[in-house]
Design an enzyme around this catalytic site. Structure first.
Site, PDB file in Angstrom:
ATOM      1  N   ASP A   1       0.837  -1.195   0.000  1.00 55.73           N
ATOM      2  CA  ASP A   1       0.000   0.000   0.000  1.00 55.73           C
ATOM      3  C   ASP A   1       0.877   1.251   0.000  1.00 55.73           C
ATOM      4  O   ASP A   1       2.028   1.225   0.459  1.00 55.73           O
ATOM      5  CB  ASP A   1      -0.886   0.034   1.243  1.00 55.73           C
ATOM      6  CG  ASP A   1      -1.881  -1.113   1.290  1.00 55.73           C
ATOM      7  OD1 ASP A   1      -2.282  -1.594   0.223  1.00 55.73           O
ATOM      8  OD2 ASP A   1      -2.247  -1.512   2.418  1.00 55.73           O
TER       9      ASP A   1
ATOM     10  N   ASP B   1      -0.889  -2.480  -4.308  1.00 55.25           N
ATOM     11  CA  ASP B   1      -2.204  -2.772  -3.723  1.00 55.25           C
ATOM     12  C   ASP B   1      -2.969  -1.457  -3.603  1.00 55.25           C
ATOM     13  O   ASP B   1      -3.193  -0.785  -4.591  1.00 55.25           O
ATOM     14  CB  ASP B   1      -2.024  -3.486  -2.390  1.00 55.25           C
ATOM     15  CG  ASP B   1      -3.297  -4.164  -1.902  1.00 55.25           C
ATOM     16  OD1 ASP B   1      -4.330  -4.103  -2.604  1.00 55.25           O
ATOM     17  OD2 ASP B   1      -3.276  -4.751  -0.807  1.00 55.25           O
TER      18      ASP B   1
ATOM     19  N   ASP C   1      -5.322   2.442   2.527  1.00 56.36           N
ATOM     20  CA  ASP C   1      -6.265   1.503   3.122  1.00 56.36           C
ATOM     21  C   ASP C   1      -6.391   1.783   4.614  1.00 56.36           C
ATOM     22  O   ASP C   1      -5.382   1.929   5.324  1.00 56.36           O
ATOM     23  CB  ASP C   1      -5.807   0.061   2.918  1.00 56.36           C
ATOM     24  CG  ASP C   1      -6.000  -0.409   1.478  1.00 56.36           C
ATOM     25  OD1 ASP C   1      -6.510   0.373   0.652  1.00 56.36           O
ATOM     26  OD2 ASP C   1      -5.628  -1.555   1.185  1.00 56.36           O
TER      27      ASP C   1
ATOM     28  N   ARG D   1     -12.870   1.828  -5.579  1.00 54.38           N
ATOM     29  CA  ARG D   1     -12.604   2.040  -4.150  1.00 54.38           C
ATOM     30  C   ARG D   1     -12.281   3.505  -3.856  1.00 54.38           C
ATOM     31  O   ARG D   1     -11.204   3.828  -3.342  1.00 54.38           O
ATOM     32  CB  ARG D   1     -11.485   1.129  -3.647  1.00 54.38           C
ATOM     33  CG  ARG D   1     -11.753  -0.344  -3.849  1.00 54.38           C
ATOM     34  CD  ARG D   1     -10.667  -1.210  -3.260  1.00 54.38           C
ATOM     35  NE  ARG D   1     -10.959  -2.624  -3.462  1.00 54.38           N
ATOM     36  CZ  ARG D   1     -10.183  -3.625  -3.049  1.00 54.38           C
ATOM     37  NH1 ARG D   1      -9.066  -3.359  -2.397  1.00 54.38           N
ATOM     38  NH2 ARG D   1     -10.532  -4.878  -3.278  1.00 54.38           N
TER      39      ARG D   1
END
Length: 322
Positions: free
Chosen positions: A137, A159, A163, A216
């Site tokens: 991330d 990724d 997050d 997302r």
């Protein structure tokens, strides 16, 4: 992690002076000698759920330009304000502990190769940094509270760009620019994590530029309310916001352009959450899917007119605009 030959030691406010740059004409060492703390390094103050975040304010200020220096500063105990100059090349996610402010200098601060892990921490600010080409991330936040992620660039993570998961809460994500990103911003990592996440995952996303990202933006589980306002969705290719697993998301005052699926309920195998959508602006975009109810937003805030959000956000989001 890629490290330099010398390790950076944090010992006292005076001993750290050789690594400290002048801030408003006064170094951290001079402040310590005078019995006062260095001025706050972060520009502005957070609004929304992360409004209580002060980061390393009150601590010394250090300047780092290598992986060794950065890692030791970010992992150190106690409040600290960290100025990042140049490119910090990481081979693994770097841990960030409580009471830290991390700010890029000008447009030079870059975190390359991996990202930041804000885990079991409280009171962290990350501002004005470019996160690029992470092998994981860009930023991972878990079991953490009072976090402000502001005016950063995110590009090409392996990724997620950012997050937030595992009972984290009271977080503001503001004025960031994400581009060349597929899985952009996940909120809540698993459908099976209700025991930790219900009553948590309260996050405000505002004035971010989702620039051709895929999905997302964010994808939400369990958090209620989550506040998504005054963001610019610029040719988002799969979907903007997804509300799942009993989440409640208020989507207001955003500008959607070239985005066929601005927001919807449920995603993949995740059950539906709720969305209340109001005062959004659509250009060459779908209308979105809303339904259900969302808990009241517990703070006051100012909402920019949705039709002005594109110009406001593109002029102010990302590195170099603090």
């Amino acid at each position: 992690m890629r490290r330099t030959s010398a390790r950076f030691k944090l010992v006292s406010a005076v001993a750290v002076t050789t690594a400290v740059a002048a801030l408003g004409g006064v170094t951290a060492a001079q402040s310590a000698a005078a019995g006062t703390a260095a001025a706050p390094l972060a520009a502005g103050t957070p609004t929304g759920f992360g409004a209580g975040t002060t980061g390393g304010a009150g601590g010394s200020t250090v300047t780092v330009d290598s992986a060794d220096e950065f890692i030791d500063a970010a992992e150190s105990d106690g409040p600290l304000q960290i100025r990042v100059t140049g490119t910090i090349e990481l081979d693994d996610m770097a841990d960030v502990t409580s009471d830290k402010t991390i700010v890029g200098v000008g447009t030079s601060g870059v975190i390359d190769g991996s990202g930041l892990n804000i885990s079991r921490a409280d009171n962290v600010i990350v501002q004005n940094l470019t996160f690029r080409d992470s092998d994981d991330d860009g930023i991972n936040v878990q079991y953490s509270t009072n976090v402000w992620i502001d005016h950063n660039d995110f590009t090409n993570p392996n990724d997620g760009a950012l997050d937030i998961k595992r009972a984290s809460t009271d977080i503001t994500v503001s004025w960031n620019h994400a581009y060349d990103v597929d899985k952009n911003m996940l909120l809540g990592h698993s459908d099976s994590n209700a025991s930790e996440d219900v009553g948590k995952l309260h996050v405000s996303y505002h004035h971010n530029w989702f620039d051709g990202t895929t999905q997302r933006n964010p994808r939400v589980r369990f958090g209620d309310p989550v506040h998504v306002y005054n963001n610019y969705y610029d040719n988002v290719s799969s979907y903007g916001v997804a509300s799942t697993e009993d989440a409640g998301v208020l989507i207001e005052g955003n500008y959607f352009e070239g985005t066929d699926d601005p927001y919807h309920l449920g995603e993949a195998s995740s059950d539906e959450g709720s969305i209340v959508a109001r005062n959004n602006h659509f250009v060459d975009s779908g209308s979105g899917e809303a339904g259900g109810s969302v808990a009241s937003i517990p703070y006051s805030y100012s909402l920019d007119p949705a039709s002005s959000v594109k110009s406001i956000v593109t002029a102010g989001a990302g590195v170099g605009h603090v």
